[in-house]
Design a protein around this motif. Structure first.
Motif, PDB file in Angstrom:
ATOM      1  N   ASN A 146       0.827  -1.208   0.000  1.00 20.58           N
ATOM      2  CA  ASN A 146       0.000   0.000   0.000  1.00 20.58           C
ATOM      3  C   ASN A 146       0.864   1.262   0.000  1.00 20.58           C
ATOM      4  O   ASN A 146       0.554   2.230  -0.688  1.00 20.58           O
ATOM      5  N   ILE A 147       1.951   1.228   0.764  1.00 21.82           N
ATOM      6  CA  ILE A 147       2.868   2.373   0.809  1.00 21.82           C
ATOM      7  C   ILE A 147       3.461   2.631  -0.573  1.00 21.82           C
ATOM      8  O   ILE A 147       3.506   3.775  -1.048  1.00 21.82           O
ATOM      9  N   ALA A 148       3.918   1.566  -1.223  1.00 24.31           N
ATOM     10  CA  ALA A 148       4.523   1.717  -2.551  1.00 24.31           C
ATOM     11  C   ALA A 148       3.529   2.317  -3.549  1.00 24.31           C
ATOM     12  O   ALA A 148       3.881   3.194  -4.351  1.00 24.31           O
ATOM     13  N   ALA A 149       2.283   1.850  -3.494  1.00 22.46           N
ATOM     14  CA  ALA A 149       1.260   2.357  -4.418  1.00 22.46           C
ATOM     15  C   ALA A 149       0.951   3.827  -4.159  1.00 22.46           C
ATOM     16  O   ALA A 149       0.770   4.616  -5.098  1.00 22.46           O
ATOM     17  N   ILE A 150       0.904   4.204  -2.887  1.00 25.40           N
ATOM     18  CA  ILE A 150       0.592   5.593  -2.542  1.00 25.40           C
ATOM     19  C   ILE A 150       1.725   6.520  -2.967  1.00 25.40           C
ATOM     20  O   ILE A 150       1.485   7.592  -3.541  1.00 25.40           O
ATOM     21  N   LEU A 151       2.957   6.134  -2.692  1.00 21.46           N
ATOM     22  CA  LEU A 151       4.091   6.981  -3.076  1.00 21.46           C
ATOM     23  C   LEU A 151       4.153   7.153  -4.592  1.00 21.46           C
ATOM     24  O   LEU A 151       4.477   8.238  -5.098  1.00 21.46           O
ATOM     25  N   LYS A 152       3.841   6.101  -5.311  1.00 19.32           N
ATOM     26  CA  LYS A 152       3.836   6.195  -6.775  1.00 19.32           C
ATOM     27  C   LYS A 152       2.734   7.115  -7.259  1.00 19.32           C
ATOM     28  O   LYS A 152       2.932   7.949  -8.157  1.00 19.32           O
TER      29      LYS A 152
ATOM     30  N   VAL B  56      -2.082  16.293  -2.167  1.00 16.79           N
ATOM     31  CA  VAL B  56      -0.974  15.554  -1.552  1.00 16.79           C
ATOM     32  C   VAL B  56       0.214  15.494  -2.502  1.00 16.79           C
ATOM     33  O   VAL B  56       0.040  15.335  -3.704  1.00 16.79           O
ATOM     34  N   SER B  57       1.413  15.640  -1.954  1.00 16.46           N
ATOM     35  CA  SER B  57       2.633  15.424  -2.726  1.00 16.46           C
ATOM     36  C   SER B  57       3.501  14.405  -2.007  1.00 16.46           C
ATOM     37  O   SER B  57       3.410  14.248  -0.781  1.00 16.46           O
ATOM     38  N   GLU B  58       4.331  13.723  -2.754  1.00 15.01           N
ATOM     39  CA  GLU B  58       5.139  12.636  -2.191  1.00 15.01           C
ATOM     40  C   GLU B  58       6.007  13.115  -1.035  1.00 15.01           C
ATOM     41  O   GLU B  58       6.183  12.417  -0.033  1.00 15.01           O
ATOM     42  N   GLU B  59       6.544  14.356  -1.141  1.00 17.24           N
ATOM     43  CA  GLU B  59       7.446  14.833  -0.087  1.00 17.24           C
ATOM     44  C   GLU B  59       6.723  15.110   1.223  1.00 17.24           C
ATOM     45  O   GLU B  59       7.371  15.264   2.263  1.00 17.24           O
ATOM     46  N   ASN B  60       5.403  15.178   1.185  1.00 19.46           N
ATOM     47  CA  ASN B  60       4.638  15.404   2.415  1.00 19.46           C
ATOM     48  C   ASN B  60       3.946  14.141   2.913  1.00 19.46           C
ATOM     49  O   ASN B  60       2.962  14.207   3.646  1.00 19.46           O
ATOM     50  N   ILE B  61       4.476  12.998   2.515  1.00 18.49           N
ATOM     51  CA  ILE B  61       4.014  11.710   3.028  1.00 18.49           C
ATOM     52  C   ILE B  61       5.096  11.155   3.960  1.00 18.49           C
ATOM     53  O   ILE B  61       6.266  11.065   3.582  1.00 18.49           O
ATOM     54  N   VAL B  62       4.708  10.817   5.184  1.00 18.22           N
ATOM     55  CA  VAL B  62       5.664  10.326   6.189  1.00 18.22           C
ATOM     56  C   VAL B  62       5.186   8.971   6.701  1.00 18.22           C
ATOM     57  O   VAL B  62       4.004   8.794   7.028  1.00 18.22           O
TER      58      VAL B  62
ATOM     59  N   GLN C 181       4.439  15.800 -10.711  1.00 20.16           N
ATOM     60  CA  GLN C 181       5.051  16.263 -11.948  1.00 20.16           C
ATOM     61  C   GLN C 181       5.290  17.773 -11.854  1.00 20.16           C
ATOM     62  O   GLN C 181       4.548  18.493 -11.194  1.00 20.16           O
ATOM     63  N   ALA C 182       6.318  18.250 -12.535  1.00 22.75           N
ATOM     64  CA  ALA C 182       6.660  19.671 -12.482  1.00 22.75           C
ATOM     65  C   ALA C 182       5.529  20.526 -13.050  1.00 22.75           C
ATOM     66  O   ALA C 182       4.876  20.148 -14.026  1.00 22.75           O
ATOM     67  N   ASN C 183       5.314  21.674 -12.424  1.00 28.16           N
ATOM     68  CA  ASN C 183       4.368  22.688 -12.895  1.00 28.16           C
ATOM     69  C   ASN C 183       2.941  22.159 -13.037  1.00 28.16           C
ATOM     70  O   ASN C 183       2.232  22.454 -13.999  1.00 28.16           O
TER      71      ASN C 183
END
Length: 433
Positions: free
Chosen positions: A244-250, A264-270, A255-257
């Motif tokens: 589930n973690i792998a699917a969510i991070l993907k 949600v963005s990947e960098e704000n997932i902990v 994408q830029a711009n």
């Protein structure tokens, strides 16, 4: 004196948000695997770690924070945390405990969304197997979006008519309608700028050209700015969490711009394990282990027989600690709960400011070099000026303001923006009343 902003901990019942609150604060929220576990909002104090200037200036022995603490130059600053009671799908239409809890969000500056990464609770918080946690991220965002969009959509024709009649700027019209959500004009401006930059709506910033689809896109972008969201993927040590973690991070790799997907963005997932943190803290408090929140390991008497101050572990505790070490600490580097607080504060770009009475000895009194140093630390919004900071500290400092200086007796202009590491140690001078 620390900060005036609020971090709200949200999520469906039984996702582990009350355990998360208990893991990062001294509050005690009811914990249970049933809907509406939290009936009243629970408040607590979490702590944001940062580098204290006491080491750089050689006064670590005198560093005595009025609130929080400082250990070897690592400062822990209080942050107000609110556990908002469990939301369920349809809350924006009054289902469950309804709009009352969406309303609580108006007081928050940033959201921590605790999500059950194991997929063992369904959208109503009931035990199940194989549930896709992506659904939780989508429905929470959907409820908040429906709440704001619904309020605007009903009045949109009259809003546009008034906008045209008053010849107002788009930002001013939108801010007037969104003030009830605790927003500022700057937040609305950033949302409009994002629409223009990404060309997300056909009418850009011309409200007359917007249709309801454009309005919905704007609401999503506005929520990204008004309620930046940190997703705490909890229960990472349980079966099925990995996939589930792998699917969510993907899914949330940005994408830029482009605008955010579901806010949600990947960098704000902990990645987190709140129950592991709670257990480690309890064992440390009872002197079975040595452990510091955020660390990648702990130490027991089994690990180091010289730690004679520690108590002996029984087999049950030894087995559970071993599982936490293998499935959480060694695998992910920590329990993640402190990282969530750090990410929440940094998502807002807050700047730590240290008000002092003397920029030479950093004490609370003008001439006593033995007095406590760096007693206060205040987190302020990016862009805060020196004069605004004085006003934030106390109204009389603003009324009797006579100037300010920073380290090296460098004079500061009242409209100087406070920047960490440059001018965030400040002495404010006042004129006699």
């Amino acid at each position: 004196m620390s900060s005036s902003f609020v971090v709200a901990c949200v999520g469906k019942p039984s996702a582990g948000k009350s355990s998360f609150l208990n893991a990062v604060t001294d509050a005690t929220a009811k914990v249970g695997n049933f809907p509406f576990t939290t009936i009243e909002p629970n408040q607590g104090i979490a702590y944001y770690p940062l580098d204290c200037p006491c080491v750089q200036h050689g006064v670590s022995g005198r560093c005595k924070p009025r609130y929080g603490w400082c250990t070897d130059g690592r400062r822990f600053v209080p942050v107000r945390l609110l556990d908002v009671a469990g939301l369920v799908p349809g809350a924006s239409e009054g289902r469950g405990l309804g709009n009352r809890f969406l309303d609580d969000l108006r007081h928050a500056d940033v959201l921590i969304h605790v999500v059950d990464a194991s997929g063992t609770t369904d959208d109503n918080g009931r035990e199940t197997k194989g549930y896709d946690p992506v659904g939780d991220i989508q429905w929470l965002r959907g409820e908040v979006e429906a709440w704001v969009y619904g309020n605007l959509e009903r009045r949109w024709p009259s809003i546009v008519r008034r906008h045209v009649a008053t010849k107002s700027a788009a930002v001013d019209t939108l801010h007037a309608q969104l003030g009830g959500y605790g927003t500022t004009r700057d937040i609305v401006q950033r949302a409009v700028d994002t629409l223009v930059r990404t060309e997300a709506v056909t009418g850009r910033d011309d409200l007359v050209q917007w249709d309801l689809d454009d309005l919905r896109v704007f609401v999503g972008v506005f929520l990204d700015q008004r309620f930046p969201t940190i997703v705490a993927l909890n229960k990472i040590d349980m079966p099925d969490a990995d996939k589930n973690i792998a699917a969510i991070l993907k899914r949330y790799r940005r994408q830029a711009n482009t605008v955010l997907r579901d806010g949600v963005s990947e960098e704000n997932i902990v990645l987190t394990s709140a129950l592991s943190e709670c257990f480690l803290r309890r064992m440390a408090k009872q002197q079975y282990i040595e452990y510091t929140t955020g660390a990648d390991d702990f130490a027991s008497k089994d690990d180091d027989p010289s730690l004679t101050q520690l108590k002996d572990l029984d087999e049950k505790a030894r087995r559970r600690l071993g599982n936490i070490r293998d499935l959480v600490l060694f695998r992910y580097g920590s329990t993640g709960v402190q990282d969530v607080i750090v990410r929440a504060v940094e998502a807002l770009g807050f700047v730590p400011v240290f008000p002092v009475k003397n920029v030479t000895n950093f004490g609370a009194s003008s001439g006593d070099s033995s007095s406590a140093a760096f007693q206060d630390c205040v987190l302020v919004r990016p862009g805060t000026t020196v004069r605004e900071f004085a006003r934030k500290l106390h109204n009389q400092l603003d009324v009797n303001y006579a100037g300010a200086e920073t380290i090296g007796n460098i004079q500061l202009a009242e409209d100087d923006v406070i920047i960490a590491g440059k001018n965030n140690v400040i002495k404010i001078a006042t004129a006699p009343a």
